[in-house]
Write an enzyme that holds these catalytic residues in place. Structure first.
Site, PDB file in Angstrom:
ATOM      1  CE1 TYR A  41      18.742   7.018  24.161  1.00 25.83           C
ATOM      2  CE2 TYR A  41      19.424   8.315  22.273  1.00 25.83           C
ATOM      3  CZ  TYR A  41      19.446   8.074  23.640  1.00 25.83           C
ATOM      4  OH  TYR A  41      20.179   8.896  24.465  1.00 25.83           O
ATOM      5  NE  ARG A  70      27.241   5.624  25.698  1.00 28.57           N
ATOM      6  CZ  ARG A  70      26.611   6.282  26.675  1.00 28.57           C
ATOM      7  NH1 ARG A  70      26.060   7.442  26.431  1.00 28.57           N
ATOM      8  NH2 ARG A  70      26.535   5.752  27.892  1.00 28.57           N
ATOM      9  N   GLY A  77      35.364   6.906   9.027  1.00 25.27           N
ATOM     10  CA  GLY A  77      35.867   7.711  10.144  1.00 25.27           C
ATOM     11  C   GLY A  77      35.765   9.208   9.907  1.00 25.27           C
ATOM     12  CD  GLN A  82      26.644  17.881   8.984  1.00 23.54           C
ATOM     13  OE1 GLN A  82      27.707  18.437   8.763  1.00 23.54           O
ATOM     14  NE2 GLN A  82      25.515  18.252   8.399  1.00 23.54           N
ATOM     15  CD  GLN A  87      31.903   8.039  11.393  1.00 27.41           C
ATOM     16  OE1 GLN A  87      32.693   8.135  10.472  1.00 27.41           O
ATOM     17  NE2 GLN A  87      31.699   6.883  12.015  1.00 27.41           N
ATOM     18  N   PRO A 117      24.497   9.107  12.230  1.00 28.43           N
ATOM     19  CG  PRO A 117      23.437  10.301  13.923  1.00 28.43           C
ATOM     20  CD  PRO A 117      24.032   8.965  13.614  1.00 28.43           C
ATOM     21  CB  VAL A 126      34.870   8.284  24.362  1.00 35.17           C
ATOM     22  CG1 VAL A 126      36.041   8.635  25.274  1.00 35.17           C
ATOM     23  CG2 VAL A 126      34.510   9.484  23.478  1.00 35.17           C
ATOM     24  CB  SER A 127      34.093   3.642  26.824  1.00 34.89           C
ATOM     25  OG  SER A 127      32.903   3.467  26.111  1.00 34.89           O
ATOM     26  CG  ASN A 128      33.712   0.500  21.851  1.00 40.57           C
ATOM     27  OD1 ASN A 128      33.398   0.021  22.941  1.00 40.57           O
ATOM     28  ND2 ASN A 128      33.100   0.182  20.727  1.00 40.57           N
TER      29      ASN A 128
HETATM   30  P1  NAD Z   1      23.630   4.709  31.018  1.00 41.18           P
HETATM   31  O1  NAD Z   1      23.142   3.589  30.200  1.00 41.18           O
HETATM   32  O2  NAD Z   1      24.953   4.589  31.687  1.00 41.18           O
HETATM   33  O3  NAD Z   1      22.564   5.118  32.142  1.00 41.18           O
HETATM   34  C1  NAD Z   1      21.184   4.897  32.027  1.00 41.18           C
HETATM   35  C2  NAD Z   1      20.701   4.350  33.353  1.00 41.18           C
HETATM   36  O4  NAD Z   1      19.271   4.170  33.301  1.00 41.18           O
HETATM   37  C3  NAD Z   1      21.297   2.976  33.663  1.00 41.18           C
HETATM   38  O5  NAD Z   1      21.762   2.944  34.984  1.00 41.18           O
HETATM   39  C4  NAD Z   1      20.143   2.013  33.443  1.00 41.18           C
HETATM   40  O6  NAD Z   1      20.241   0.838  34.220  1.00 41.18           O
HETATM   41  C5  NAD Z   1      18.956   2.881  33.833  1.00 41.18           C
HETATM   42  N1  NAD Z   1      17.680   2.454  33.232  1.00 41.18           N
HETATM   43  C6  NAD Z   1      17.449   2.093  31.946  1.00 41.18           C
HETATM   44  N2  NAD Z   1      16.159   1.778  31.787  1.00 41.18           N
HETATM   45  C7  NAD Z   1      15.564   1.933  32.996  1.00 41.18           C
HETATM   46  C8  NAD Z   1      14.241   1.754  33.485  1.00 41.18           C
HETATM   47  N3  NAD Z   1      13.248   1.334  32.671  1.00 41.18           N
HETATM   48  N4  NAD Z   1      13.978   1.992  34.789  1.00 41.18           N
HETATM   49  C9  NAD Z   1      14.971   2.412  35.632  1.00 41.18           C
HETATM   50  N5  NAD Z   1      16.240   2.599  35.226  1.00 41.18           N
HETATM   51  C10 NAD Z   1      16.536   2.363  33.926  1.00 41.18           C
HETATM   52  O7  NAD Z   1      23.618   6.007  30.059  1.00 41.18           O
HETATM   53  P2  NAD Z   1      24.043   7.526  30.347  1.00 41.18           P
HETATM   54  O8  NAD Z   1      25.040   7.896  29.333  1.00 41.18           O
HETATM   55  O9  NAD Z   1      24.325   7.728  31.779  1.00 41.18           O
HETATM   56  O10 NAD Z   1      22.687   8.283  29.964  1.00 41.18           O
HETATM   57  C11 NAD Z   1      21.811   8.804  30.942  1.00 41.18           C
HETATM   58  C12 NAD Z   1      20.698   9.579  30.255  1.00 41.18           C
HETATM   59  O11 NAD Z   1      21.253  10.652  29.483  1.00 41.18           O
HETATM   60  C13 NAD Z   1      19.857   8.747  29.299  1.00 41.18           C
HETATM   61  O12 NAD Z   1      18.505   9.137  29.400  1.00 41.18           O
HETATM   62  C14 NAD Z   1      20.402   9.132  27.935  1.00 41.18           C
HETATM   63  O13 NAD Z   1      19.431   8.998  26.936  1.00 41.18           O
HETATM   64  C15 NAD Z   1      20.800  10.572  28.146  1.00 41.18           C
HETATM   65  N6  NAD Z   1      21.864  10.977  27.193  1.00 41.18           N
HETATM   66  C16 NAD Z   1      23.160  10.620  27.406  1.00 41.18           C
HETATM   67  C17 NAD Z   1      24.132  11.006  26.477  1.00 41.18           C
HETATM   68  C18 NAD Z   1      25.591  10.678  26.664  1.00 41.18           C
HETATM   69  O14 NAD Z   1      26.393  11.029  25.812  1.00 41.18           O
HETATM   70  N7  NAD Z   1      26.025  10.064  27.741  1.00 41.18           N
HETATM   71  C19 NAD Z   1      23.765  11.725  25.337  1.00 41.18           C
HETATM   72  C20 NAD Z   1      22.429  12.039  25.153  1.00 41.18           C
HETATM   73  C21 NAD Z   1      21.485  11.677  26.098  1.00 41.18           C
HETATM   74  N1  UDP Z   2      31.981   4.390  16.426  1.00 38.98           N
HETATM   75  C1  UDP Z   2      33.142   3.837  15.894  1.00 38.98           C
HETATM   76  N2  UDP Z   2      33.719   2.802  16.556  1.00 38.98           N
HETATM   77  C2  UDP Z   2      33.240   2.295  17.729  1.00 38.98           C
HETATM   78  C3  UDP Z   2      32.060   2.878  18.277  1.00 38.98           C
HETATM   79  C4  UDP Z   2      31.459   3.913  17.584  1.00 38.98           C
HETATM   80  O1  UDP Z   2      33.631   4.267  14.843  1.00 38.98           O
HETATM   81  O2  UDP Z   2      33.841   1.363  18.273  1.00 38.98           O
HETATM   82  C5  UDP Z   2      31.359   5.525  15.715  1.00 38.98           C
HETATM   83  C6  UDP Z   2      29.872   5.404  15.460  1.00 38.98           C
HETATM   84  O3  UDP Z   2      29.626   4.715  14.244  1.00 38.98           O
HETATM   85  C7  UDP Z   2      29.448   6.859  15.406  1.00 38.98           C
HETATM   86  C8  UDP Z   2      30.389   7.548  16.391  1.00 38.98           C
HETATM   87  O4  UDP Z   2      31.509   6.678  16.555  1.00 38.98           O
HETATM   88  O5  UDP Z   2      29.674   7.391  14.125  1.00 38.98           O
HETATM   89  C9  UDP Z   2      29.760   7.803  17.759  1.00 38.98           C
HETATM   90  O6  UDP Z   2      29.183   6.598  18.194  1.00 38.98           O
HETATM   91  P1  UDP Z   2      28.560   6.390  19.644  1.00 38.98           P
HETATM   92  O7  UDP Z   2      27.954   5.026  19.669  1.00 38.98           O
HETATM   93  O8  UDP Z   2      29.556   6.743  20.665  1.00 38.98           O
HETATM   94  O9  UDP Z   2      27.423   7.508  19.754  1.00 38.98           O
HETATM   95  P2  UDP Z   2      26.289   8.058  18.756  1.00 38.98           P
HETATM   96  O10 UDP Z   2      26.395   7.383  17.421  1.00 38.98           O
HETATM   97  O11 UDP Z   2      25.010   7.751  19.448  1.00 38.98           O
HETATM   98  O12 UDP Z   2      26.601   9.495  18.657  1.00 38.98           O
END
Ligand code: NAD
Ligand code: UDP
Ligand code: UDP
Length: 317
Positions: A147, A188, A209, A278, A211, A276, A190-192
């Site tokens: 990623y 992720r 916890g 922080q 981080q 990560p 928040v939803s978890n």
């Molecule tokens: P998400 O997984 O809900 O959405 C990603 C979408 O892309 C999904 O609908 C998935 O089916 C589609 N997809 C994946 N691979 C594909 C492909 N090869 N061809 C066509 N569609 C494809 O995630 P999200 O949180 O909505 O993230 C959207 C974008 O924002 C991503 O590029 C992600 O890297 C970036 N982003 C999101 C966050 C966040 O916190 N939500 C943070 C940093 C970056």
């Molecule tokens: N995390 C956690 N419990 C969970 C899911 C995630 O403690 O059920 C932690 C995870 O290890 C990270 C932080 O929450 O330190 C954020 O994780 P997330 O997967 O949301 O995003 P990212 O690590 O990509 O920032």
């Protein structure tokens, strides 16, 4: 401004569906939503499908795409660590081949193109908070590399197409964003935590916890996207978009328990590798060049997100 034809890749995902909905609010805009449904859901865009200005195309961006549009938002890529590590090779392809194809499309059409990059380009940062000038601290071999390095290579491609072919590029680095329409199995934090709290199940904290993350509510983020796309041509980014409020994961768990009134307990599980320690955006540039800053507090955003998941879980019973 008259309406525009706009391509949103990853449009059935969490952020993509909010972006499509927001863009449809401008009279005359026509949206082509492209998604392969790897991590997106039909229900996210169900309500939009009755809109004559919305068109859904099942397509994988790792393959060429020929459509005629005025601007492109490239979001296609799984974003949750659980999802992007399921098929890491496909994750790198989605970022790298997806960027090449969408940049090729933008080049042919002479259309501005927006890239959803990520705070993950900073890896496990040793500079805090993270300004755009920081080059990051990424393990190129670890489980998150598909990623992180995919997104870094996509940024390289965007800037090379900009220099070599004078493309109008708009690169934002998104920091952790949450809100309604995250997948119940997104994985992720928040939803978890919200789902675990609503079900009365133990809240799974990875590691101790301590981080930190900085959480942005989705509506704020989408306004940042539009401000970026509508900015002057010379604004290429990368620009950090996120909420600088920084919380430990433990604080987040306690806040979710508090707001849901849940009896869930905290359980501590193993910290995944390269997690990560922080993360907090420096948003000085977003404020100065886009006039953008987030408005929704974590508490307020969580209340709205909890209400969404309450409905989703109710409909599943
Ligand atoms: P998400 O997984 O809900 O959405 C990603 C979408 O892309 C999904 O609908 C998935 O089916 C589609 N997809 C994946 N691979 C594909 C492909 N090869 N061809 C066509 N569609 C494809 O995630 P999200 O949180 O909505 O993230 C959207 C974008 O924002 C991503 O590029 C992600 O890297 C970036 N982003 C999101 C966050 C966040 O916190 N939500 C943070 C940093 C970056
Ligand atoms: N995390 C956690 N419990 C969970 C899911 C995630 O403690 O059920 C932690 C995870 O290890 C990270 C932080 O929450 O330190 C954020 O994780 P997330 O997967 O949301 O995003 P990212 O690590 O990509 O920032
Ligand atoms: N491409 C696409 N749609 C287009 C134009 C190009 O998907 O409308 C793809 C094309 O298949 C190619 C990629 O974008 O693989 C990069 O295109 P570019 O013109 O930059 O490179 P070239 O075609 O010269 O390799």
């Amino acid at each position: 401004m008259t309406g525009r034809r706009i391509l949103v890749t990853g449009g059935a995902g969490f952020l993509g569906s909010h972006l499509c909905e927001r863009l449809l609010k401008t009279a005359g805009n026509e949206i082509i939503c492209v998604d392969n449904f790897f991590s997106g859901q039909r229900r996210n865009i169900e309500r939009l499908q009755s809109n004559a200005n919305f068109e859904l195309l099942r397509h994988d961006v790792t393959h060429p795409l020929f459509v005629e549009v005025d601007e492109i938002y490239n979001l296609a890529c799984p974003a949750s660590p659980i999802h992007y590590q399921l098929d890491p090779v496909q994750t790198t392809k989605a970022s790298v081949l997806g960027a090449i194809n969408m940049l090729g499309l933008a080049k042919r059409l002479k259309a501005p193109i927006f890239q959803a990059s990520t705070s993950e380009v900073y890896g496990d940062p040793v500079v805090h908070p993270q300004p755009e000038s920081y080059w990051g601290n990424v393990n190129p071999l670890g489980l998150r590399a598909c990623y992180d390095e995919g997104k870094r290579c996509a940024e390289t491609l965007f800037f090379d197409y900009h220099r070599q072919h004078r493309l109008k590029i708009k690169v934002v680095r998104i920091f952790n964003t949450y809100g309604p329409r995250m997948h119940v199995k997104d994985g992720r934090v928040v939803s978890n935590f919200i789902i675990q709290a609503l079900r009365g199940e133990p809240i799974t904290i990875y590691g101790d916890g301590n981080q930190t993350r900085s959480f942005c509510y989705v509506d704020d983020l989408i306004e940042g996207f539009l401000a970026m796309m509508n900015s002057a041509d010379e604004v290429t980014g990368p620009i950090n978009i996120g909420n600088p409020g920084e919380f430990t994961i433990r604080q987040l768990a306690e806040l979710v328990i508090d707001l849901t009134g849940s009896k869930s307990t905290l359980v501590f599980e193993q910290l995944p590798s390269d997690d990560p320690k922080q993360r907090r955006p420096d948003i000085t540039i977003a404020k100065q060049s886009l006039g953008w800053s987030p408005k929704v507090s974590l508490q307020e955003g969580l209340v709205r997100t909890i209400a969404y998941f309450e409905e989703v879980l109710k409909s599943r019973r």
